[in-house]
Design a protein around this motif. Structure first.
Motif, mmCIF file in Angstrom:
data_model
loop_
_atom_site.group_PDB
_atom_site.id
_atom_site.type_symbol
_atom_site.label_atom_id
_atom_site.label_comp_id
_atom_site.label_asym_id
_atom_site.label_seq_id
_atom_site.Cartn_x
_atom_site.Cartn_y
_atom_site.Cartn_z
ATOM 1 N N LEU A 20 0.826 -1.205 0.000
ATOM 2 C CA LEU A 20 0.000 0.000 0.000
ATOM 3 C C LEU A 20 0.861 1.256 0.000
ATOM 4 N N LEU A 24 0.724 4.328 -2.586
ATOM 5 C CA LEU A 24 0.465 5.706 -2.165
ATOM 6 C C LEU A 24 1.570 6.663 -2.597
ATOM 7 N N GLY A 103 -4.491 -0.611 -6.393
ATOM 8 C CA GLY A 103 -4.785 0.088 -5.138
ATOM 9 C C GLY A 103 -6.145 -0.294 -4.583
ATOM 10 N N LEU A 104 -7.136 -0.402 -5.455
ATOM 11 C CA LEU A 104 -8.482 -0.787 -5.024
ATOM 12 C C LEU A 104 -8.505 -2.210 -4.472
ATOM 13 N N THR A 106 -5.979 -3.871 -3.236
ATOM 14 C CA THR A 106 -5.215 -3.888 -1.991
ATOM 15 C C THR A 106 -6.072 -3.385 -0.835
ATOM 16 N N THR A 107 -6.773 -2.301 -1.066
ATOM 17 C CA THR A 107 -7.649 -1.745 -0.028
ATOM 18 C C THR A 107 -8.782 -2.710 0.294
ATOM 19 N N ALA A 108 -9.346 -3.339 -0.725
ATOM 20 C CA ALA A 108 -10.401 -4.327 -0.503
ATOM 21 C C ALA A 108 -9.881 -5.489 0.335
ATOM 22 N N ASN A 109 -8.652 -5.919 0.070
ATOM 23 C CA ASN A 109 -8.053 -7.011 0.826
ATOM 24 C C ASN A 109 -7.904 -6.637 2.299
ATOM 25 N N ILE A 110 -7.543 -5.396 2.559
ATOM 26 C CA ILE A 110 -7.405 -4.923 3.947
ATOM 27 C C ILE A 110 -8.766 -4.939 4.639
ATOM 28 N N PHE A 111 -9.786 -4.404 3.976
ATOM 29 C CA PHE A 111 -11.099 -4.356 4.592
ATOM 30 C C PHE A 111 -11.709 -5.746 4.773
#
Length: 117
Positions: A20, A24, A103-104, A106-111
């Motif tokens: 991430l 960023l 990025g999307l 990766t963020t989905a994986n975190i959530f």
């Protein structure tokens, strides 16, 4: 066994931070159309893969329940991320839609990791 599991959870978090963080740092370049996949993103995704597999094995060895559907979804997302980053790693620039997709995902994986109980 708990200390070992916590150690690998920490390493897993380092991997997601690298993936991430690499994304960023390229956000400004993404706006200009000059973003690229930096080595930290590839190394972070590989770290997540290895530590995630180890964590599943350690939790199963410790007789802790593992949500196989959740792990399967997270693994599928990570394989897509890893594939995109690996294939495009040597390109000077990456299409901003493809870069944004990483990025999307990766963020989905975190959530998914945090919210799916």
């Amino acid at each position: 066994m708990d200390v070992l599991i916590h150690l690998f959870v920490g390493l897993h978090i380092v991997g997601i931070a690298s993936l991430l963080g690499g994304f960023l740092t390229q956000m400004k370049a993404m706006g200009a159309g000059t973003a690229r996949f930096v080595p930290a993103m590839l190394h972070g995704a590989l770290t997540m893969l290895v530590t995630g597999v180890v964590l599943v094995g350690l939790n199963q060895a410790d007789d802790d329940p593992v949500n196989n559907v959740k792990i399967g979804v997270k693994l599928a997302l990570l394989i897509v991320i890893l594939g995109l980053v690996y294939v495009q790693r040597d390109e000077e620039t990456v299409d901003k839609r493809l870069f944004g997709l990483v990025g999307l995902l990766t963020t989905a994986n975190i959530f998914i990791a945090v919210l799916w109980t």
